[in-house]
Scaffold this motif. Structure first.
Motif, PDB file in Angstrom:
ATOM      1  N   VAL A 167       0.938  -1.103  -0.044  1.00  0.00           N
ATOM      2  CA  VAL A 167      -0.193   0.271  -0.038  1.00  0.00           C
ATOM      3  C   VAL A 167       0.821   1.266  -0.248  1.00  0.00           C
ATOM      4  CG1 VAL A 167      -1.772   1.471   1.320  1.00  0.00           C
ATOM      5  CG2 VAL A 167      -1.824  -1.189   1.244  1.00  0.00           C
ATOM      6  N   ILE A 168       0.621   2.126  -0.722  1.00  0.00           N
ATOM      7  CA  ILE A 168       1.263   3.367  -0.983  1.00  0.00           C
ATOM      8  C   ILE A 168       0.590   4.291   0.084  1.00  0.00           C
ATOM      9  CG2 ILE A 168       2.275   5.336  -2.546  1.00  0.00           C
ATOM     10  CD1 ILE A 168       3.497   2.215  -2.904  1.00  0.00           C
ATOM     11  N   TYR A 169       1.409   5.190   0.764  1.00  0.00           N
ATOM     12  CA  TYR A 169       1.140   6.304   1.793  1.00  0.00           C
ATOM     13  C   TYR A 169       1.702   7.361   1.189  1.00  0.00           C
ATOM     14  CZ  TYR A 169       0.116   8.887   5.986  1.00  0.00           C
ATOM     15  OH  TYR A 169      -0.207   9.924   6.764  1.00  0.00           O
ATOM     16  N   ASP A 170       0.914   8.561   1.206  1.00  0.00           N
ATOM     17  CA  ASP A 170       1.203   9.776   0.674  1.00  0.00           C
ATOM     18  C   ASP A 170       1.263  10.755   1.799  1.00  0.00           C
ATOM     19  OD1 ASP A 170       1.586  12.354  -0.666  1.00  0.00           O
ATOM     20  OD2 ASP A 170       0.099  11.803  -2.426  1.00  0.00           O
ATOM     21  N   LYS A 171       2.732  11.084   2.107  1.00  0.00           N
ATOM     22  CA  LYS A 171       2.672  11.767   3.227  1.00  0.00           C
ATOM     23  C   LYS A 171       2.259  13.564   3.327  1.00  0.00           C
ATOM     24  CE  LYS A 171       7.437  10.834   3.495  1.00  0.00           C
ATOM     25  NZ  LYS A 171       8.746  10.868   3.859  1.00  0.00           N
ATOM     26  N   ARG A 172       2.306  13.737   1.873  1.00  0.00           N
ATOM     27  CA  ARG A 172       1.744  15.216   1.700  1.00  0.00           C
ATOM     28  C   ARG A 172       0.196  15.237   1.984  1.00  0.00           C
ATOM     29  NH1 ARG A 172       3.373  17.269  -4.069  1.00  0.00           N
ATOM     30  NH2 ARG A 172       5.163  16.943  -3.102  1.00  0.00           N
ATOM     31  N   THR A 173      -0.506  14.252   1.551  1.00  0.00           N
ATOM     32  CA  THR A 173      -2.109  14.270   1.946  1.00  0.00           C
ATOM     33  C   THR A 173      -2.475  13.354   3.138  1.00  0.00           C
ATOM     34  OG1 THR A 173      -2.525  12.300   0.556  1.00  0.00           O
ATOM     35  CG2 THR A 173      -2.356  14.545  -0.604  1.00  0.00           C
ATOM     36  N   VAL A 179      -5.440   1.868  -4.913  1.00  0.00           N
ATOM     37  CA  VAL A 179      -4.558   1.223  -6.193  1.00  0.00           C
ATOM     38  C   VAL A 179      -4.836   1.879  -7.387  1.00  0.00           C
ATOM     39  CG1 VAL A 179      -3.738  -0.950  -7.558  1.00  0.00           C
ATOM     40  CG2 VAL A 179      -4.100  -0.953  -4.881  1.00  0.00           C
ATOM     41  N   SER A 180      -5.946   2.242  -7.865  1.00  0.00           N
ATOM     42  CA  SER A 180      -6.237   2.606  -9.014  1.00  0.00           C
ATOM     43  C   SER A 180      -5.828   4.340  -9.209  1.00  0.00           C
ATOM     44  CB  SER A 180      -7.930   2.853  -9.425  1.00  0.00           C
ATOM     45  OG  SER A 180      -8.505   3.362  -8.181  1.00  0.00           O
ATOM     46  N   ASP A 181      -5.823   4.864  -8.005  1.00  0.00           N
ATOM     47  CA  ASP A 181      -5.314   6.184  -7.942  1.00  0.00           C
ATOM     48  C   ASP A 181      -3.883   6.140  -8.137  1.00  0.00           C
ATOM     49  OD1 ASP A 181      -5.312   8.961  -7.521  1.00  0.00           O
ATOM     50  OD2 ASP A 181      -5.286   8.824  -5.744  1.00  0.00           O
ATOM     51  N   ALA A 190       6.198   4.914  -8.279  1.00  0.00           N
ATOM     52  CA  ALA A 190       6.440   3.537  -9.492  1.00  0.00           C
ATOM     53  C   ALA A 190       7.865   3.083  -8.876  1.00  0.00           C
ATOM     54  CB  ALA A 190       6.339   3.727 -10.669  1.00  0.00           C
ATOM     55  N   HIS A 191       8.928   3.876  -8.845  1.00  0.00           N
ATOM     56  CA  HIS A 191      10.141   3.306  -8.482  1.00  0.00           C
ATOM     57  C   HIS A 191      10.737   2.482  -9.628  1.00  0.00           C
ATOM     58  CE1 HIS A 191      13.707   2.621  -6.572  1.00  0.00           C
ATOM     59  NE2 HIS A 191      13.780   1.366  -6.989  1.00  0.00           N
ATOM     60  N   PHE A 192      10.935   3.192 -10.652  1.00  0.00           N
ATOM     61  CA  PHE A 192      11.503   2.127 -11.930  1.00  0.00           C
ATOM     62  C   PHE A 192      12.765   2.652 -12.374  1.00  0.00           C
ATOM     63  CE2 PHE A 192      11.881   1.555 -16.532  1.00  0.00           C
ATOM     64  CZ  PHE A 192      12.019   0.037 -16.575  1.00  0.00           C
ATOM     65  N   THR A 193      13.061   4.137 -12.549  1.00  0.00           N
ATOM     66  CA  THR A 193      14.387   4.595 -12.811  1.00  0.00           C
ATOM     67  C   THR A 193      14.956   5.469 -11.977  1.00  0.00           C
ATOM     68  OG1 THR A 193      13.075   6.590 -13.995  1.00  0.00           O
ATOM     69  CG2 THR A 193      13.421   4.526 -15.421  1.00  0.00           C
ATOM     70  N   ASP A 194      14.305   5.899 -10.866  1.00  0.00           N
ATOM     71  CA  ASP A 194      14.682   6.801  -9.849  1.00  0.00           C
ATOM     72  C   ASP A 194      14.426   6.256  -8.491  1.00  0.00           C
ATOM     73  OD1 ASP A 194      15.718   8.899 -11.684  1.00  0.00           O
ATOM     74  OD2 ASP A 194      13.517   8.930 -12.400  1.00  0.00           O
ATOM     75  N   LEU A 195      14.838   6.910  -7.430  1.00  0.00           N
ATOM     76  CA  LEU A 195      14.530   6.645  -6.019  1.00  0.00           C
ATOM     77  C   LEU A 195      12.986   6.904  -5.992  1.00  0.00           C
ATOM     78  CD1 LEU A 195      17.570   7.866  -4.000  1.00  0.00           C
ATOM     79  CD2 LEU A 195      17.049   5.491  -4.833  1.00  0.00           C
ATOM     80  N   LEU A 196      12.117   6.169  -5.085  1.00  0.00           N
ATOM     81  CA  LEU A 196      11.042   6.439  -4.561  1.00  0.00           C
ATOM     82  C   LEU A 196      11.126   7.975  -4.108  1.00  0.00           C
ATOM     83  CD1 LEU A 196       8.203   4.985  -4.462  1.00  0.00           C
ATOM     84  CD2 LEU A 196       8.550   4.837  -2.115  1.00  0.00           C
ATOM     85  N   GLU A 197       9.964   8.853  -4.584  1.00  0.00           N
ATOM     86  CA  GLU A 197       9.612  10.128  -4.211  1.00  0.00           C
ATOM     87  C   GLU A 197       9.815  10.200  -2.595  1.00  0.00           C
ATOM     88  OE1 GLU A 197       6.922  12.406  -6.200  1.00  0.00           O
ATOM     89  OE2 GLU A 197       7.904  11.997  -7.993  1.00  0.00           O
ATOM     90  N   GLU A 198      10.301  11.032  -2.029  1.00  0.00           N
ATOM     91  CA  GLU A 198       9.965  11.089  -0.459  1.00  0.00           C
ATOM     92  C   GLU A 198       8.820  11.274   0.057  1.00  0.00           C
ATOM     93  OE1 GLU A 198      12.931  14.195   1.227  1.00  0.00           O
ATOM     94  OE2 GLU A 198      14.662  13.178   0.448  1.00  0.00           O
ATOM     95  N   ARG A 199       7.831  11.751  -0.785  1.00  0.00           N
ATOM     96  CA  ARG A 199       6.430  12.007  -0.217  1.00  0.00           C
ATOM     97  C   ARG A 199       5.683  10.614  -0.166  1.00  0.00           C
ATOM     98  NH1 ARG A 199       2.693  14.382  -5.169  1.00  0.00           N
ATOM     99  NH2 ARG A 199       1.139  13.952  -3.534  1.00  0.00           N
ATOM    100  N   TYR A 200       6.458   9.609  -0.650  1.00  0.00           N
ATOM    101  CA  TYR A 200       5.618   8.233  -0.604  1.00  0.00           C
ATOM    102  C   TYR A 200       6.388   7.400   0.597  1.00  0.00           C
ATOM    103  CZ  TYR A 200       3.517   9.998  -4.836  1.00  0.00           C
ATOM    104  OH  TYR A 200       3.008  10.681  -5.877  1.00  0.00           O
TER     105      TYR A 200
END
Length: 277
Positions: A167-173, A179-181, A190-200
């Motif tokens: 489950v992805i948690y958005d620290k900003r909100t 999952v659909s969102d 998504a973490h495919f080519t870069d580090l996962l953004e810090e907000r998640y």
């Protein structure tokens, strides 16, 4: 320019590879390997739980790890169902609890690459993560239950596979994402080519979620084909959108990314789908 799949991948992947025949226990050497591991004439499941002890990635890719403690309920359940469980991996991982019916192959003196292949080729099905040896289960055409999947783009590629996303948690909100969102609007998670953004943050699947997922699989209790096609459509559309917005990434990387997403069959676990999609 529109990124498209030119090759007939659907047709190609519908044809059986039969690679597991090379590791069949009909061959004397392979039968000896299985017997030496104490699995002769026994049905078993291969289990792989990616560990931070194996990968020095406390910063990068840490969301791809999981805690084996959350898997003991499903291990015991499978043993009750007359399966043996083979814990795959390597000796850098923490040792598994000693349970009758559980083989901690990760710490076995018989652990080697050939035996990895032999074990997966002859297992009943595979439980793992999007890491390391999971493509081997794909190549051997084993049903895969991908647990603690942190990236929607690596959704399971075969009709009877099952996904259980983290489950992805958005620290900003300060909210968990549906999952659909997540798939449609939050490519930074998504973490495919870069580090996962810090907000998640990624939240591991619970012991109960993992157990229920495996129960649903064994009972053939799945989402409908209409629901699967909806997930598949969202994943393909979002993968194309990601590729078009990230033209700075090499075309080889983008093609690989889109191909993997394109092959998704959209098979989320039914209970997880009802709660989180």
């Amino acid at each position: 320019e529109r990124l498209t799949v030119k090759y007939g991948w659907d047709d190609a992947f519908s044809k059986p590879l039969n690679l597991s025949n090379n590791f069949s226990i009909k061959h004397t050497n392979n039968k000896r390997i299985i017997n030496e591991l104490g699995l002769n004439s026994k049905k078993y499941v291969c289990l792989h739980v990616r560990s931070s002890e194996t990968y020095d990635d406390s910063i990068e890719s840490h969301e791809r790890n999981a805690n084996i403690e959350n898997y003991y309920s499903v291990i015991k359940y499978l043993i009750e169902k007359k399966y043996h469980v083979v814990r795959m991996g390597d000796s850098n991982m923490p040792r598994a609890n000693k349970i009758k019916g559980l083989l901690d192959y990760a710490h076995s003196e018989n652990n080697n690459q050939y035996n990895d292949q032999c074990l997966i080729a002859n297992c009943s099905f595979y439980i793992g993560m999007t890491s390391g040896i999971h493509p081997m289960a794909w190549l051997f055409e084993k049903d895969m239950i991908i647990v603690n999947n942190p990236a929607w783009l690596y959704s399971s590629p075969k009709p009877f596979d099952v996904d259980l996303f983290k489950v992805i948690y958005d620290k900003r909100t300060q909210k968990r994402l549906r999952v659909s969102d997540w798939i449609t609007n939050h490519h930074g998670g998504a973490h495919f080519t870069d580090l996962l953004e810090e907000r998640y943050l990624t939240i591991e699947n619970t012991s109960e979620e993992i157990l229920l997922c495996v129960k649903n699989y064994l009972n053939k209790d799945t989402i409908s084909s209409t629901q699967s096609k909806e997930i598949q459509s969202i994943i393909r559309s979002s993968a194309l959108k990601f590729a078009k917005l990230n033209q700075h990434i090499s075309i080889n990387t983008l093609y690989r990314f889109y191909l993997v997403a394109y092959l998704s069959k959209g098979k989320l676990d039914k209970s997880f789908y009802e709660k989180n999609f």
